[in-house]
Enzyme design. Structure first.
Site, mmCIF file in Angstrom:
data_model
loop_
_atom_site.group_PDB
_atom_site.id
_atom_site.type_symbol
_atom_site.label_atom_id
_atom_site.label_comp_id
_atom_site.label_asym_id
_atom_site.label_seq_id
_atom_site.Cartn_x
_atom_site.Cartn_y
_atom_site.Cartn_z
ATOM 1 C CB THR A 94 -1.940 3.404 -3.911
ATOM 2 O OG1 THR A 94 -2.521 4.479 -3.167
ATOM 3 C CG2 THR A 94 -1.536 3.907 -5.272
ATOM 4 C CG ASP A 120 -1.585 7.464 0.220
ATOM 5 O OD1 ASP A 120 -0.422 7.683 -0.184
ATOM 6 O OD2 ASP A 120 -2.600 7.747 -0.438
ATOM 7 C CG ASP A 171 -1.655 1.206 1.496
ATOM 8 O OD1 ASP A 171 -2.269 1.699 0.528
ATOM 9 O OD2 ASP A 171 -1.649 1.702 2.645
HETATM 10 MG MG LIG Z 1 -3.177 2.976 3.436
#
Ligand SMILES: [Mg+2]
Ligand SMILES: [Zn+2]
Length: 170
Positions: A51, A9, A7
């Site tokens: 993402t 963020d 991932d």
């Molecule tokens: Mg995240």
């Protein structure tokens, strides 16, 4: 080829509430993330970032803003000799019903089409959201959750306190 699906963020760089992303100009690396990426590469994994960026179609940020943040992140990682094999992002809004928004498996399917040599049994997904873990479960691959606070009963799902803890598990 074994792949660490990361991932972005909240896992590699800091995450913010949706509305705050409008004014973010530079990515801020999460403490320990760069070192963890190095260790993952040292252990023979390629890194692919997966993402959700529904904030694009939900109009918190533009496509250009997304690329601006991602490119800075990639360039900083390059300076640390960290190569990211590829990045997949889903720009669709949460109500659009696309197949790529996590926990749907569309982005990993795209990666599998481009890199048929990926061995899923040796690969894993890591992220800080329930959807990252659900994606791992939906794909039947190993999953690492970072400080998620939700228990999963499935085999092959591991809970970490921070991204720094990953190298001891792989
Ligand atoms: Mg995240
Ligand atoms: Zn999508």
């Amino acid at each position: 080829m074994k792949v660490a699906f990361f991932d972005r963020d909240g896992t590699i760089i800091e995450d913010y509430p949706d509305h705050k992303w409008s004014s973010v100009e530079n990515p801020v690396f999460i403490e320990g993330a760069v070192n963890t990426l190095k260790e993952v590469i040292r252990k023979g994994y390629k890194i692919i970032i997966i993402t959700n960026q529904y904030i694009i179609n939900e109009e918190y940020i533009t496509m250009d803003q997304y690329h601006h943040i991602t490119n800075q992140m990639i360039n900083s990682l390059k300076r640390e000799n960290i190569e990211i094999l590829d990045i997949y992002f889903c720009p669709h809004g949460k109500s659009e019903g696309c197949n790529c928004i996590k926990p749907n498996i569309g982005m990993i399917e795209q990666a599998m089409r481009k890199y048929p040599e990926i061995n899923l049994e040796e690969s894993f997904m890591i992220g800080d959201s329930v959807d990252d873990i659900k994606l791992a479960i939906n794909m039947g691959i190993k999953g690492f959750g970072i400080d998620i606070g939700v228990e999963f009963q499935e085999d092959n799902i591991y809970q970490l306190k921070t991204v720094k803890d990953l190298p001891t598990y792989i």
